[in-house]
Design a protein around this motif. Structure first.
Motif, PDB file in Angstrom:
ATOM      1  N   ASP A 172     121.619   4.064  38.154  1.00  0.00           N
ATOM      2  CA  ASP A 172     120.558   3.185  38.644  1.00  0.00           C
ATOM      3  C   ASP A 172     119.958   3.760  39.937  1.00  0.00           C
ATOM      4  OD1 ASP A 172     119.438   0.218  38.482  1.00  0.00           O
ATOM      5  OD2 ASP A 172     119.924   0.648  40.578  1.00  0.00           O
ATOM      6  N   GLN A 173     120.840   4.257  40.806  1.00  0.00           N
ATOM      7  CA  GLN A 173     120.367   4.785  42.098  1.00  0.00           C
ATOM      8  C   GLN A 173     119.606   6.094  41.946  1.00  0.00           C
ATOM      9  OE1 GLN A 173     123.754   5.082  44.770  1.00  0.00           O
ATOM     10  NE2 GLN A 173     124.063   2.888  44.503  1.00  0.00           N
ATOM     11  N   GLU A 174     120.130   6.989  41.103  1.00  0.00           N
ATOM     12  CA  GLU A 174     119.560   8.339  41.034  1.00  0.00           C
ATOM     13  C   GLU A 174     118.694   8.544  39.800  1.00  0.00           C
ATOM     14  OE1 GLU A 174     121.528  11.285  42.770  1.00  0.00           O
ATOM     15  OE2 GLU A 174     122.549   9.863  44.082  1.00  0.00           O
ATOM     16  N   GLY A 175     118.591   7.535  38.960  1.00  0.00           N
ATOM     17  CA  GLY A 175     117.877   7.673  37.699  1.00  0.00           C
ATOM     18  C   GLY A 175     116.368   7.610  37.862  1.00  0.00           C
ATOM     19  N   GLN A 176     115.659   7.782  36.741  1.00  0.00           N
ATOM     20  CA  GLN A 176     114.196   7.836  36.773  1.00  0.00           C
ATOM     21  C   GLN A 176     113.534   6.522  36.367  1.00  0.00           C
ATOM     22  OE1 GLN A 176     115.401  11.104  34.490  1.00  0.00           O
ATOM     23  NE2 GLN A 176     113.721  12.379  35.199  1.00  0.00           N
ATOM     24  N   ALA A 177     114.243   5.686  35.591  1.00  0.00           N
ATOM     25  CA  ALA A 177     113.647   4.403  35.186  1.00  0.00           C
ATOM     26  C   ALA A 177     114.731   3.442  34.723  1.00  0.00           C
ATOM     27  CB  ALA A 177     112.633   4.611  34.059  1.00  0.00           C
ATOM     28  N   ASP A 178     114.408   2.135  34.826  1.00  0.00           N
ATOM     29  CA  ASP A 178     115.330   1.070  34.423  1.00  0.00           C
ATOM     30  C   ASP A 178     114.485  -0.028  33.765  1.00  0.00           C
ATOM     31  OD1 ASP A 178     117.573  -0.513  34.220  1.00  0.00           O
ATOM     32  OD2 ASP A 178     117.552  -1.171  36.314  1.00  0.00           O
ATOM     33  N   VAL A 179     114.859  -0.423  32.559  1.00  0.00           N
ATOM     34  CA  VAL A 179     114.085  -1.421  31.807  1.00  0.00           C
ATOM     35  C   VAL A 179     115.011  -2.561  31.374  1.00  0.00           C
ATOM     36  CG1 VAL A 179     112.604  -1.804  29.775  1.00  0.00           C
ATOM     37  CG2 VAL A 179     112.589   0.416  30.905  1.00  0.00           C
ATOM     38  N   PRO A 180     115.128  -3.620  32.179  1.00  0.00           N
ATOM     39  CA  PRO A 180     115.926  -4.768  31.753  1.00  0.00           C
ATOM     40  C   PRO A 180     115.182  -5.592  30.688  1.00  0.00           C
ATOM     41  CG  PRO A 180     115.459  -4.833  34.142  1.00  0.00           C
ATOM     42  CD  PRO A 180     114.566  -3.795  33.533  1.00  0.00           C
ATOM     43  N   LEU A 181     115.930  -6.012  29.676  1.00  0.00           N
ATOM     44  CA  LEU A 181     115.359  -6.781  28.556  1.00  0.00           C
ATOM     45  C   LEU A 181     116.240  -7.985  28.271  1.00  0.00           C
ATOM     46  CD1 LEU A 181     113.461  -6.838  25.899  1.00  0.00           C
ATOM     47  CD2 LEU A 181     115.370  -5.665  24.788  1.00  0.00           C
ATOM     48  N   ALA A 182     115.622  -9.157  28.064  1.00  0.00           N
ATOM     49  CA  ALA A 182     116.378 -10.310  27.557  1.00  0.00           C
ATOM     50  C   ALA A 182     115.662 -10.801  26.312  1.00  0.00           C
ATOM     51  CB  ALA A 182     116.452 -11.429  28.596  1.00  0.00           C
ATOM     52  N   ILE A 183     116.425 -11.157  25.288  1.00  0.00           N
ATOM     53  CA  ILE A 183     115.827 -11.620  24.026  1.00  0.00           C
ATOM     54  C   ILE A 183     116.564 -12.853  23.492  1.00  0.00           C
ATOM     55  CG2 ILE A 183     115.030  -9.327  23.315  1.00  0.00           C
ATOM     56  CD1 ILE A 183     117.463  -9.281  21.334  1.00  0.00           C
ATOM     57  N   ALA A 184     115.891 -13.525  22.556  1.00  0.00           N
ATOM     58  CA  ALA A 184     116.562 -14.481  21.681  1.00  0.00           C
ATOM     59  C   ALA A 184     116.948 -13.641  20.455  1.00  0.00           C
ATOM     60  CB  ALA A 184     115.615 -15.606  21.299  1.00  0.00           C
ATOM     61  N   PRO A 185     118.240 -13.399  20.227  1.00  0.00           N
ATOM     62  CA  PRO A 185     118.615 -12.354  19.268  1.00  0.00           C
ATOM     63  C   PRO A 185     118.219 -12.616  17.800  1.00  0.00           C
ATOM     64  CG  PRO A 185     120.563 -13.510  20.092  1.00  0.00           C
ATOM     65  CD  PRO A 185     119.405 -13.966  20.909  1.00  0.00           C
ATOM     66  N   ARG A 186     118.124 -13.876  17.388  1.00  0.00           N
ATOM     67  CA  ARG A 186     117.792 -14.141  15.976  1.00  0.00           C
ATOM     68  C   ARG A 186     116.385 -13.676  15.640  1.00  0.00           C
ATOM     69  NH1 ARG A 186     117.462 -19.317  14.167  1.00  0.00           N
ATOM     70  NH2 ARG A 186     117.866 -20.125  16.255  1.00  0.00           N
ATOM     71  N   THR A 187     115.434 -14.008  16.537  1.00  0.00           N
ATOM     72  CA  THR A 187     114.035 -13.657  16.278  1.00  0.00           C
ATOM     73  C   THR A 187     113.636 -12.352  16.971  1.00  0.00           C
ATOM     74  OG1 THR A 187     113.462 -14.927  18.228  1.00  0.00           O
ATOM     75  CG2 THR A 187     113.312 -16.074  16.123  1.00  0.00           C
ATOM     76  N   GLU A 188     114.447 -11.905  17.904  1.00  0.00           N
ATOM     77  CA  GLU A 188     114.131 -10.781  18.802  1.00  0.00           C
ATOM     78  C   GLU A 188     112.881 -11.063  19.641  1.00  0.00           C
ATOM     79  OE1 GLU A 188     114.580  -6.906  16.893  1.00  0.00           O
ATOM     80  OE2 GLU A 188     116.741  -7.099  17.230  1.00  0.00           O
ATOM     81  N   ASN A 189     112.586 -12.350  19.853  1.00  0.00           N
ATOM     82  CA  ASN A 189     111.533 -12.707  20.804  1.00  0.00           C
ATOM     83  C   ASN A 189     111.960 -12.282  22.199  1.00  0.00           C
ATOM     84  OD1 ASN A 189     109.800 -13.830  19.007  1.00  0.00           O
ATOM     85  ND2 ASN A 189     110.401 -15.957  19.402  1.00  0.00           N
TER      86      ASN A 189
END
Ligand code: ADP
Length: 236
Positions: A172-189
């Motif tokens: 996280d500190q030395e990386g180039q990008a971070d993409v947090p994602l939260a979903i409703a898993p049944r629909t993948e909304n």
């Protein structure tokens, strides 16, 4: 620091592997619902109270319940002692967590009520907003709060020019990008999608695919943790 060597990461994981995760439903006896989560170097407690009458009354909504998520990092949870109390970052995470949860909880069932969701980070090693949402979801289910689905969150990102799942602290500190994602898993909304850093469109698509896949794996662990609690009730 070389973050990827011979296709392996600092902790030996392959790019598409999650850190080890342990989920316990219902460890706190005072809360209506709770969860203890260990995810790599993160340790998190979530406690849910409600639905109850919303106070002060001016925050009441006559058509639905208000979701009040509060994310807090313990002062001993990070390398340097963190100044206790809310700061910009914790306010942001509290807000995005409330919004993510509001979209799956059947809030119209509880007009004028509030549901408190407390998230305490005891030990932090990157990905705590995702871990917090994942723990809060189990605590909400444990409290019997009606939801369309049990939400789940996981991040992907880019380190050492490689798109990877579930960044740990150094990544996280030395990386180039971070993409947090939260979903409703049944629909993948999608309930939450943020991005820090730079990705090409192709890399972003790959990160999203990895994070979706990570979410589905963790959704299975959430359900197992809840099943385990209710099985132990049957045995008693
Ligand atoms: P997330 O925990 O969701 O990845 P950030 O990207 O903002 O959120 O933070 C990444 C990591 O940086 C945290 O998980 C934690 O390990 C560390 N961190 C965050 N805030 C502080 C702080 N005030 N002091 C030291 N480390 C921190």
């Amino acid at each position: 620091m070389e973050l990827i060597k011979d296709g392996k990461r600092l902790d030996g994981r392959k790019p598409d592997e999650l850190r080890p995760i342990k989920i316990e439903a219902g460890p706190l006896h005072r809360a209506d619902g709770s969860c203890y989560l260990e995810w790599g170097g993160n340790k998190i407690i979530a406690a849910v109270y409600g639905p109850k009458e919303a106070i002060p009354r001016h925050i009441q909504n006559p058509t639905r319940a208000v979701i009040n998520a509060k994310y807090n990092m313990a002062s001993f949870s990070v390398g340097d002692r963190k100044r206790p109390g809310p700061d910009r970052r914790s306010r942001e995470i509290s807000k995005i967590t409330s919004e993510a949860l509001e979209n799956v909880i059947l809030t119209e069932m509880f007009p004028r009520a509030m549901i408190d969701v407390n998230i305490e980070v005891l030990d932090a090693d990157a990905g705590t907003r995702c871990a917090g949402i994942t723990a809060a979801a189990v605590a909400l289910a444990d409290a019997g709060i009606p939801m369309e689905d049990i939400p789940v969150a996981c991040a992907a990102g880019k380190v050492g020019d490689t798109v990877v799942l579930d960044l740990m602290g150094e990544e996280d500190q030395e990386g180039q990008a971070d993409v947090p994602l939260a979903i409703a898993p049944r629909t993948e909304n999608i309930l939450l999608l943020q991005m820090d850093g730079h990705l090409t469109v192709e890399e972003f698509d790959r990160a999203l695919e990895l994070a979706m896949n990570g979410c589905q794996q963790i959704a299975t662990m959430q359900r197992e943790a809840l099943m385990k609690k209710y099985q132990s009730f049957e045995e008693d």
